[in-house]
Design a protein around this motif. Structure first.
Motif, short mmCIF file in Angstrom:
data_model
loop_
_atom_site.label_atom_id
_atom_site.label_comp_id
_atom_site.label_asym_id
_atom_site.label_seq_id
_atom_site.Cartn_x
_atom_site.Cartn_y
_atom_site.Cartn_z
N MET A 1 -5.90 12.91 -36.65
CA MET A 1 -4.57 13.52 -36.76
C MET A 1 -3.51 12.45 -37.03
O MET A 1 -3.53 11.37 -36.47
CB MET A 1 -4.28 14.24 -35.44
N GLN A 2 -2.62 12.81 -37.94
CA GLN A 2 -1.54 11.91 -38.35
C GLN A 2 -0.62 11.55 -37.18
O GLN A 2 -0.28 12.41 -36.38
CB GLN A 2 -0.72 12.65 -39.40
N GLU A 3 -0.23 10.29 -37.12
CA GLU A 3 0.76 9.91 -36.09
C GLU A 3 2.12 10.49 -36.47
O GLU A 3 2.55 10.36 -37.61
CB GLU A 3 0.86 8.38 -36.01
N ILE A 4 2.75 11.14 -35.53
CA ILE A 4 4.06 11.76 -35.81
C ILE A 4 5.12 10.96 -35.07
O ILE A 4 4.95 10.61 -33.91
CB ILE A 4 4.08 13.23 -35.32
N ARG A 5 6.22 10.69 -35.78
CA ARG A 5 7.31 9.95 -35.13
C ARG A 5 8.60 10.75 -35.22
O ARG A 5 8.89 11.36 -36.25
CB ARG A 5 7.49 8.58 -35.79
N PHE A 6 9.34 10.75 -34.14
CA PHE A 6 10.64 11.41 -34.10
C PHE A 6 11.67 10.46 -33.53
O PHE A 6 11.36 9.60 -32.71
CB PHE A 6 10.62 12.65 -33.19
N TYR A 7 12.91 10.70 -33.94
CA TYR A 7 14.04 10.00 -33.33
C TYR A 7 14.42 10.79 -32.08
O TYR A 7 14.89 11.92 -32.18
CB TYR A 7 15.21 9.91 -34.30
N ASN A 8 14.20 10.19 -30.93
CA ASN A 8 14.48 10.86 -29.67
C ASN A 8 15.91 10.52 -29.23
O ASN A 8 16.23 9.35 -29.03
CB ASN A 8 13.46 10.38 -28.62
N THR A 9 16.74 11.55 -29.12
CA THR A 9 18.12 11.28 -28.68
C THR A 9 18.12 10.62 -27.30
O THR A 9 19.00 9.81 -26.99
CB THR A 9 18.94 12.59 -28.63
N LEU A 10 17.12 10.98 -26.48
CA LEU A 10 16.99 10.37 -25.16
C LEU A 10 16.39 8.98 -25.36
O LEU A 10 15.20 8.83 -25.59
CB LEU A 10 16.07 11.23 -24.29
N GLY A 11 17.25 7.97 -25.33
CA GLY A 11 16.79 6.61 -25.58
C GLY A 11 17.18 6.12 -26.96
O GLY A 11 17.13 4.92 -27.24
N ARG A 12 17.57 7.05 -27.86
CA ARG A 12 18.05 6.70 -29.21
C ARG A 12 17.10 5.77 -29.94
O ARG A 12 17.51 4.76 -30.50
CB ARG A 12 19.45 6.05 -29.15
N THR A 13 15.82 6.11 -29.93
CA THR A 13 14.88 5.31 -30.71
C THR A 13 13.90 6.22 -31.43
O THR A 13 13.66 7.36 -31.03
CB THR A 13 14.01 4.38 -29.84
N LEU A 14 13.33 5.65 -32.49
CA LEU A 14 12.26 6.31 -33.22
C LEU A 14 11.00 6.04 -32.42
O LEU A 14 10.68 4.89 -32.13
CB LEU A 14 12.17 5.66 -34.60
N GLU A 15 10.28 7.08 -32.03
CA GLU A 15 9.09 6.83 -31.21
C GLU A 15 7.95 7.76 -31.59
O GLU A 15 8.17 8.81 -32.19
CB GLU A 15 9.45 6.96 -29.72
N THR A 16 6.75 7.35 -31.23
CA THR A 16 5.59 8.19 -31.52
C THR A 16 5.63 9.41 -30.62
O THR A 16 5.88 9.31 -29.42
CB THR A 16 4.30 7.39 -31.24
N PHE A 17 5.40 10.56 -31.25
CA PHE A 17 5.44 11.81 -30.50
C PHE A 17 4.04 12.14 -29.99
O PHE A 17 3.09 12.22 -30.77
CB PHE A 17 5.95 12.95 -31.40
N VAL A 18 3.94 12.30 -28.67
CA VAL A 18 2.65 12.66 -28.07
C VAL A 18 2.84 13.97 -27.30
O VAL A 18 3.54 14.00 -26.29
CB VAL A 18 2.15 11.57 -27.10
N PRO A 19 2.26 15.06 -27.80
CA PRO A 19 2.43 16.33 -27.07
C PRO A 19 1.77 16.26 -25.70
O PRO A 19 0.81 15.53 -25.50
CB PRO A 19 1.74 17.37 -27.96
N ARG A 20 2.32 17.03 -24.76
CA ARG A 20 1.78 17.02 -23.41
C ARG A 20 0.34 17.51 -23.38
O ARG A 20 -0.47 17.04 -22.60
CB ARG A 20 2.65 17.89 -22.50
#
Ligand SMILES: [Zn+2]
Length: 474
Positions: A1-20
């Motif tokens: 599965m492709q690594e997904i990255r989002f800009y998280n307003t909490l922390g204001r950084t681009l980070e890897t998204f890991v679903p719970r």
């Protein structure tokens, strides 16, 4: 599965998204306050959220999305009173209008659309927990959140309220608070206002409370993604975090994603400037919802988007390029082995497209991958090198990317605009085309042009090909 990255307003950084929970994603999206028709600024946010949900689904996640309907607040109460209607009768009109807009814009339905008025017991229960834990206090039949008790307050927005004077009364505030910074969890009702019974007397929930209680009811105490427009960051989302985490002691949301403002003619939308268009107003001016959707999904969600009548016309033109390619490809004679150029173009699109989405929903990169394929295919059509099955393969590739963009199949949009009923029948078009061919054969070009113009005025587009004229409904 492709690594997904989002800009998280909490922390204001681009980070890897890991679903719970692997393979799934839970999304809460703040919905409309149903006191009027949504304006296109609201619709930009809802289209962005649709793009997010479709992208995550495209990338292989099973999506559960919740969008609340705020059907009780100061505005809905005031307007329903002015209209002389019961609250529910008043909001019903705008709930219907909201869903009509979503349908017009081909926004996929969320899994749940909970209404605030139907979840008051859940909100009361949460407020009781906050009082028990020392985060809430009662004053004159209202309940407030005690910001001084929440050390983490301000984490999302970065706001620092510590220099505000404690105890200072905010002029517009009608309720007695311990601290000017505190916000309302439950509002005592005034005479003539709709109200619900509570341990603190008749009243109604505060807006922030709605979203905390309803998101947790449908998604649990902690979930993956919470979205809204940037104007929701403070105070709405900041307050949601404060209430939710104070009530549960658990992290509320992993990733906060916010879409930027829509500008109109370079200015912020406002009642005063008269530029708060609704979708229905744009349609009355002859603008197609398909072009609006394309314009909104083509810009990155973290950039301000300037809506102008020129920009929406340009969006229509961009779609026309894809439509033209579809049409020419559909009419092209397939000859010999499949084109290696087309096979490579489709392969490239698949790769670039998913990569662009996974990179913080880079819509413009995803679209340039689509238009690269369109250019490659056009070249092959011009070279008359379309091979066996190429048409089908290109259409399948377009349908695949359209699971996310939802704009590339013109027939899907024609079906709902009712134009088919009042335009020419296929037979009438064929007859006029035959007349036009006859006119051309006798070199009566004035007559053949007249017929072409007549067809065009009926929305019929003609293309002359070596195999004779082809037509389609534009
Ligand atoms: Zn909300």
């Amino acid at each position: 599965m492709q690594e997904i990255r989002f800009y998280n307003t909490l922390g204001r950084t681009l980070e890897t998204f890991v679903p719970r929970q692997a393979g799934t994603v839970q999304i809460y999206t703040c919905g409309p306050t149903v006191y009027g028709h949504a304006h296109i600024g609201n619709l930009r946010t809802f289209i962005f959220e649709d793009f997010l949900r479709r992208s995550l689904s495209y990338l292989g996640l099973e999506v559960t999305q919740v969008m609340n309907l705020t059907d009780v607040d100061d505005k809905t109460i005031r307007q329903s009173n002015e209209a002389g209607l019961a609250l529910n009768d008043y909001t019903a009109t705008y709930i219907e209008s909201f869903f009509e807009d979503l349908d017009s814009l081909h926004v996929e339905r969320a899994e749940h659309y909970p209404r605030a008025t139907e979840h008051v017991p859940e909100m009361i229960a949460m407020i009781e927990t906050l009082i028990d834990r020392g985060f809430g206090y009662v004053s004159d039949g209202s309940v407030f959140f005690r910001i001084a008790a929440d050390e983490d307050y301000g984490r999302l927005s970065g706001i620092d309220l510590s220099n505000q004077q404690r105890g200072e009364r905010v002029a517009s505030d009608e309720y007695e608070k311990e601290d000017a910074r505190d916000f309302v969890l439950w509002k005592a009702s005034k005479e003539g206002e709709p109200s619900w019974d509570s341990p603190w007397g008749p009243g109604r929930p505060g807006w922030h409370m709605e979203c905390s209680a309803m998101s947790m009811k449908y998604l649990g105490e902690s979930f993956d993604i919470h979205c809204g427009g940037v104007d929701n960051i403070f105070p709405h989302h900041e307050n949601e975090i404060a209430q939710s985490e104070s009530a549960t002691g658990k992290p509320f949301v992993g990733t906060w994603i916010h879409s930027e403002h829509l500008m109109v003619d370079g200015a912020k939308m406002s009642k005063r400037l008269g530029n708060q268009y609704t979708l229905k107003e744009l349609v009355e001016r002859g603008i197609e919802p398909r072009a609006v959707r394309y314009l909104f999904v083509s810009a990155h969600y973290r950039q301000k988007l300037n809506f102008t009548f020129d920009s929406v016309a340009a969006a229509g033109k961009a779609l026309e390029r894809v439509d033209q390619m579809r049409f020419r490809l559909g009419s092209a004679r397939e000859n010999g082995p499949p084109s290696t150029v087309i096979a490579a173009a489709i392969e490239q699109l698949r790769k670039d497209f998913a990569g662009a989405l996974a990179n913080d929903l880079n819509a413009s990169e995803a679209l340039s991958a689509v238009f690269q394929m369109v250019r490659d295919v056009n070249k092959i059509i011009e070279d008359e090198a379309v091979g066996e099955g190429d048409g089908e393969r290109v259409f399948a590739a377009l349908a695949d990317v359209d699971r996310v963009f939802g704009v590339f199949d013109p027939t899907a949009w024609q079906a709902d605009d009712g134009s088919a009923e009042d335009s020419l029948s296929d037979e009438a078009v064929e007859n006029l085309l035959a007349d036009r061919q006859a006119a051309r054969q006798r070199r009566d070009f004035a007559e053949s042009d007249r017929i072409r113009d007549e067809l065009q005025s009926q929305g019929i587009l003609i293309e002359d090909t070596p195999q004779g004229p082809r037509w389609r409904r534009g």
